[in-house]
Design a protein around this motif. Structure first.
Motif, PDB file in Angstrom:
ATOM      1  N   VAL A 186     -69.815 -44.498 -38.645  1.00  0.00           N
ATOM      2  CA  VAL A 186     -68.547 -44.684 -39.330  1.00  0.00           C
ATOM      3  C   VAL A 186     -68.035 -46.111 -39.150  1.00  0.00           C
ATOM      4  O   VAL A 186     -67.457 -46.692 -40.052  1.00  0.00           O
ATOM      5  N   GLU A 221     -66.452 -49.405 -41.513  1.00  0.00           N
ATOM      6  CA  GLU A 221     -65.152 -49.967 -41.150  1.00  0.00           C
ATOM      7  C   GLU A 221     -64.027 -48.951 -41.210  1.00  0.00           C
ATOM      8  O   GLU A 221     -62.893 -49.282 -41.525  1.00  0.00           O
ATOM      9  N   ARG A 222     -64.350 -47.723 -40.866  1.00  0.00           N
ATOM     10  CA  ARG A 222     -63.282 -46.731 -40.848  1.00  0.00           C
ATOM     11  C   ARG A 222     -62.643 -46.668 -39.469  1.00  0.00           C
ATOM     12  O   ARG A 222     -61.604 -46.089 -39.278  1.00  0.00           O
ATOM     13  N   VAL A 223     -63.338 -47.182 -38.507  1.00  0.00           N
ATOM     14  CA  VAL A 223     -62.793 -47.097 -37.149  1.00  0.00           C
ATOM     15  C   VAL A 223     -62.003 -48.347 -36.822  1.00  0.00           C
ATOM     16  O   VAL A 223     -62.484 -49.458 -36.951  1.00  0.00           O
ATOM     17  N   ILE A 224     -60.784 -48.163 -36.440  1.00  0.00           N
ATOM     18  CA  ILE A 224     -60.049 -49.300 -35.900  1.00  0.00           C
ATOM     19  C   ILE A 224     -59.940 -49.050 -34.409  1.00  0.00           C
ATOM     20  O   ILE A 224     -59.280 -48.126 -33.960  1.00  0.00           O
ATOM     21  N   ARG A 226     -64.310 -35.157 -34.890  1.00  0.00           N
ATOM     22  CA  ARG A 226     -64.937 -34.892 -33.604  1.00  0.00           C
ATOM     23  C   ARG A 226     -65.334 -33.433 -33.460  1.00  0.00           C
ATOM     24  O   ARG A 226     -66.363 -33.099 -32.893  1.00  0.00           O
ATOM     25  N   ALA A 282     -56.638 -36.850 -28.300  1.00  0.00           N
ATOM     26  CA  ALA A 282     -56.819 -36.788 -29.755  1.00  0.00           C
ATOM     27  C   ALA A 282     -56.738 -38.185 -30.362  1.00  0.00           C
ATOM     28  O   ALA A 282     -57.530 -38.560 -31.229  1.00  0.00           O
ATOM     29  N   GLU A 283     -55.787 -38.954 -29.852  1.00  0.00           N
ATOM     30  CA  GLU A 283     -55.567 -40.309 -30.368  1.00  0.00           C
ATOM     31  C   GLU A 283     -56.798 -41.184 -30.178  1.00  0.00           C
ATOM     32  O   GLU A 283     -57.103 -42.043 -31.013  1.00  0.00           O
ATOM     33  N   SER A 284     -57.497 -40.941 -29.067  1.00  0.00           N
ATOM     34  CA  SER A 284     -58.661 -41.792 -28.779  1.00  0.00           C
ATOM     35  C   SER A 284     -59.774 -41.542 -29.791  1.00  0.00           C
ATOM     36  O   SER A 284     -60.719 -42.309 -29.871  1.00  0.00           O
ATOM     37  N   ALA A 285     -59.670 -40.450 -30.545  1.00  0.00           N
ATOM     38  CA  ALA A 285     -60.696 -40.159 -31.549  1.00  0.00           C
ATOM     39  C   ALA A 285     -60.238 -40.562 -32.953  1.00  0.00           C
ATOM     40  O   ALA A 285     -60.945 -40.308 -33.926  1.00  0.00           O
ATOM     41  N   SER A 286     -59.081 -41.207 -33.058  1.00  0.00           N
ATOM     42  CA  SER A 286     -58.510 -41.541 -34.375  1.00  0.00           C
ATOM     43  C   SER A 286     -59.499 -42.238 -35.289  1.00  0.00           C
ATOM     44  O   SER A 286     -60.253 -43.106 -34.852  1.00  0.00           O
ATOM     45  N   LEU A 287     -59.466 -41.861 -36.531  1.00  0.00           N
ATOM     46  CA  LEU A 287     -60.336 -42.475 -37.540  1.00  0.00           C
ATOM     47  C   LEU A 287     -59.551 -42.571 -38.835  1.00  0.00           C
ATOM     48  O   LEU A 287     -58.733 -41.707 -39.128  1.00  0.00           O
ATOM     49  N   ASP A 288     -59.859 -43.588 -39.615  1.00  0.00           N
ATOM     50  CA  ASP A 288     -59.219 -43.690 -40.928  1.00  0.00           C
ATOM     51  C   ASP A 288     -59.794 -42.656 -41.879  1.00  0.00           C
ATOM     52  O   ASP A 288     -61.001 -42.650 -42.111  1.00  0.00           O
ATOM     53  N   PRO A 289     -58.962 -41.807 -42.417  1.00  0.00           N
ATOM     54  CA  PRO A 289     -59.463 -40.888 -43.445  1.00  0.00           C
ATOM     55  C   PRO A 289     -59.728 -41.664 -44.733  1.00  0.00           C
ATOM     56  O   PRO A 289     -59.195 -42.767 -44.907  1.00  0.00           O
ATOM     57  N   GLU A 311     -62.176 -34.281 -43.636  1.00  0.00           N
ATOM     58  CA  GLU A 311     -61.225 -34.414 -44.745  1.00  0.00           C
ATOM     59  C   GLU A 311     -60.684 -33.048 -45.140  1.00  0.00           C
ATOM     60  O   GLU A 311     -59.485 -32.872 -45.365  1.00  0.00           O
ATOM     61  N   PHE A 355     -57.379 -36.557 -38.750  1.00  0.00           N
ATOM     62  CA  PHE A 355     -58.706 -36.749 -39.323  1.00  0.00           C
ATOM     63  C   PHE A 355     -59.744 -36.952 -38.210  1.00  0.00           C
ATOM     64  O   PHE A 355     -60.847 -36.397 -38.256  1.00  0.00           O
ATOM     65  N   GLY A 356     -59.363 -37.721 -37.191  1.00  0.00           N
ATOM     66  CA  GLY A 356     -60.276 -37.954 -36.068  1.00  0.00           C
ATOM     67  C   GLY A 356     -60.599 -36.678 -35.311  1.00  0.00           C
ATOM     68  O   GLY A 356     -61.749 -36.445 -34.933  1.00  0.00           O
ATOM     69  N   ALA A 397     -56.426 -46.733 -27.992  1.00  0.00           N
ATOM     70  CA  ALA A 397     -57.558 -45.814 -27.938  1.00  0.00           C
ATOM     71  C   ALA A 397     -58.542 -46.269 -26.867  1.00  0.00           C
ATOM     72  O   ALA A 397     -59.093 -45.452 -26.126  1.00  0.00           O
ATOM     73  N   THR A 456     -57.519 -39.114 -49.516  1.00  0.00           N
ATOM     74  CA  THR A 456     -57.029 -37.882 -48.882  1.00  0.00           C
ATOM     75  C   THR A 456     -55.519 -37.715 -49.048  1.00  0.00           C
ATOM     76  O   THR A 456     -55.033 -36.628 -49.353  1.00  0.00           O
ATOM     77  N   GLY A 473     -51.976 -38.986 -39.698  1.00  0.00           N
ATOM     78  CA  GLY A 473     -53.191 -38.630 -40.450  1.00  0.00           C
ATOM     79  C   GLY A 473     -54.477 -39.084 -39.784  1.00  0.00           C
ATOM     80  O   GLY A 473     -55.480 -38.367 -39.784  1.00  0.00           O
ATOM     81  N   ARG A 474     -54.458 -40.278 -39.164  1.00  0.00           N
ATOM     82  CA  ARG A 474     -55.670 -40.781 -38.521  1.00  0.00           C
ATOM     83  C   ARG A 474     -56.062 -39.912 -37.331  1.00  0.00           C
ATOM     84  O   ARG A 474     -57.243 -39.686 -37.082  1.00  0.00           O
ATOM     85  N   VAL A 475     -55.054 -39.449 -36.600  1.00  0.00           N
ATOM     86  CA  VAL A 475     -55.371 -38.614 -35.443  1.00  0.00           C
ATOM     87  C   VAL A 475     -55.930 -37.268 -35.916  1.00  0.00           C
ATOM     88  O   VAL A 475     -56.952 -36.787 -35.408  1.00  0.00           O
ATOM     89  N   TRP A 487     -52.471 -35.247 -26.442  1.00  0.00           N
ATOM     90  CA  TRP A 487     -52.314 -36.077 -27.640  1.00  0.00           C
ATOM     91  C   TRP A 487     -53.113 -37.379 -27.492  1.00  0.00           C
ATOM     92  O   TRP A 487     -53.744 -37.852 -28.432  1.00  0.00           O
TER      93      TRP A 487
END
Lengths: 179, 230
Positions: A104, A108-111, A32, B50-57, A41, A27-28, A116, B61, A23-25, B47
């Protein structure tokens, strides 16, 4: 595959597991490409609903679940952008878009995972001209032909830049790649 | 064999090939384990990007998604498959409207005309400027529609549709290649309406109308009720 098979059998818990893993990927990618958390979302919802409906059409021999999911996510995000108006192409960069992400981060949505960061470093090490064409294709949804036309450079040049850029990333990120 | 699409695999992995090139790779892959392995590795790179752009939704959601699928839990066929299947049916060709009717194009007035059927016919016949493409109904329903491509200005649809059920809307699509682009919604009331397409058209585009969730969606899910090729 077992997970996708369970989703194909309409097991909602399996869809939840897929969401937890990716899901994080997704959503990211939505963020982007489509440009806002709200859009991201919506894209994420569309993507996992599409997975729910299309899981039966997944064929393991044609590629990994991740590759399949990424294709769905990119298409959904690019479509979203085309439908709702997207950011101009010059905003697509393979570097983290600083302004957008900073906002963002405050929430604190970015870990910033080590993984990464390692990818970002590998990307930053690419020559600019390779980085730019890969970004326009991957985040901007442009084909090589479209990139050549917009940037006013020969198609063959675009092709070789994409190929070289991707090969370098493969060396650096693949098994045994340098840290 | 010497014609491995090795040069194109990286672009394939990030979706940068044009359709013909992609089709060539697609045709080659099932026959070649080496290229498949190569592509798998390049897919991992994609992939990673894409992973490098990961964000918490947002936390909500996940719940929304699962609530949504639990309540639908449908076994409908995948939406795009339905759409493409419909596309394989014959669609009518363009009918150039030669009759430059001196009637002003006044659909608003026509909406109140004696019967809907008359209104539709008059509206289509009243198009004094441009090209009219009849949209083929894909079921035996009562939907009728025509695409008008004026010589200047935005293309629009003249539609006669039943009222959309509660919570639903009629949504127009411009399908370019394999990509459906949302082109506008209409639908609380039955009868004759015009819908100006929010997408420009290029030759070869297909225009379709489907029934979707109220507010419109980004990717079509419903079966098309009307279809036409520009």
């Amino acid at each position: 595959m077992a997970l996708v098979a369970r989703i194909a059998a309409q097991d909602a818990r399996a869809l939840g597991e897929l969401y937890d893993a990716y899901g994080r990927v997704v959503f990211g990618v939505g963020f982007r490409i489509a440009g806002s958390p709200e859009a991201a979302e919506e894209v994420a919802q569309d993507v996992f609903q599409a997975v729910w409906r299309q899981a039966r059409s997944y064929r393991a021999e044609r590629g990994s679940v991740r590759t399949w999911l990424l294709a769905i996510a990119r298409n959904a995000a690019i479509d979203w952008g085309r439908t709702h108006g997207r950011r101009s192409n010059r905003e697509y960069s393979l570097d983290a878009a600083p302004g957008l992400v900073a906002e963002v981060q405050v929430e604190e949505r970015v870990i910033a995972s080590l993984r990464a960061e390692r990818i970002r470093v590998a990307v930053r090490m690419l020559p600019t001209e390779q980085r730019d064409v890969v970004a326009l294709a991957f985040w901007g949804g442009l084909s090589q032909t479209e990139i050549a036309a917009r940037a006013g450079i020969p198609l063959g040049t675009v092709k070789s830049r994409i190929r070289l850029g991707m090969e370098k990333l493969r060396e650096r990120l693949g098994p045994g790649g340098e840290e | 064999m010497t014609d491995h699409p090795s040069e194109d695999l990286a672009a394939y992995a990030i979706g940068a090939l044009d359709r013909a090139e992609r089709a060539a790779v697609d045709a080659h892959l099932p026959t070649c384990a080496a290229c498949r392995a190569d592509l798998e590795a390049l897919g991992d790179v994609a992939w990673s990007l894409a992973e490098s752009a990961s964000l918490d939704p947002p936390a909500r959601t996940r719940g929304r998604l699962l609530d949504g699928v639990r309540s639908s839990r449908s076994r409908e066929e995948p939406p795009l498959v339905a759409l493409w299947r419909a596309l394989t049916r014959p669609v009518p060709i363009a009918i150039p409207v030669a009759l430059a009717v001196a009637v002003a194009f006044a659909l608003v007035g026509l909406r109140e005309a004696r019967t809907d059927a008359d209104a539709y016919a008059r509206a289509v016949a009243g198009v004094a400027d441009g090209r009219v493409v009849a949209l083929a109904p894909t079921s035996d329903g009562t939907a009728r529609g025509a695409l008008v491509v004026p010589s200047s200005g935005s293309p629009y649809l003249i539609l006669q549709l039943p009222a959309a059920p509660a919570g639903k809307t009629w949504e127009a699509w411009v399908i370019r290649g394999e990509r459906p682009l949302a082109a506008g919604i209409t639908g609380e009331r039955s009868g004759l309406v015009t819908l100006v397409l929010s997408q420009a058209l290029v030759p070869g585009d297909v225009v379709a109308v489907t029934l979707e969730e109220a507010g419109g969606v980004a990717v079509p899910r419903g079966q098309p009720v009307l279809l036409g090729k520009t």
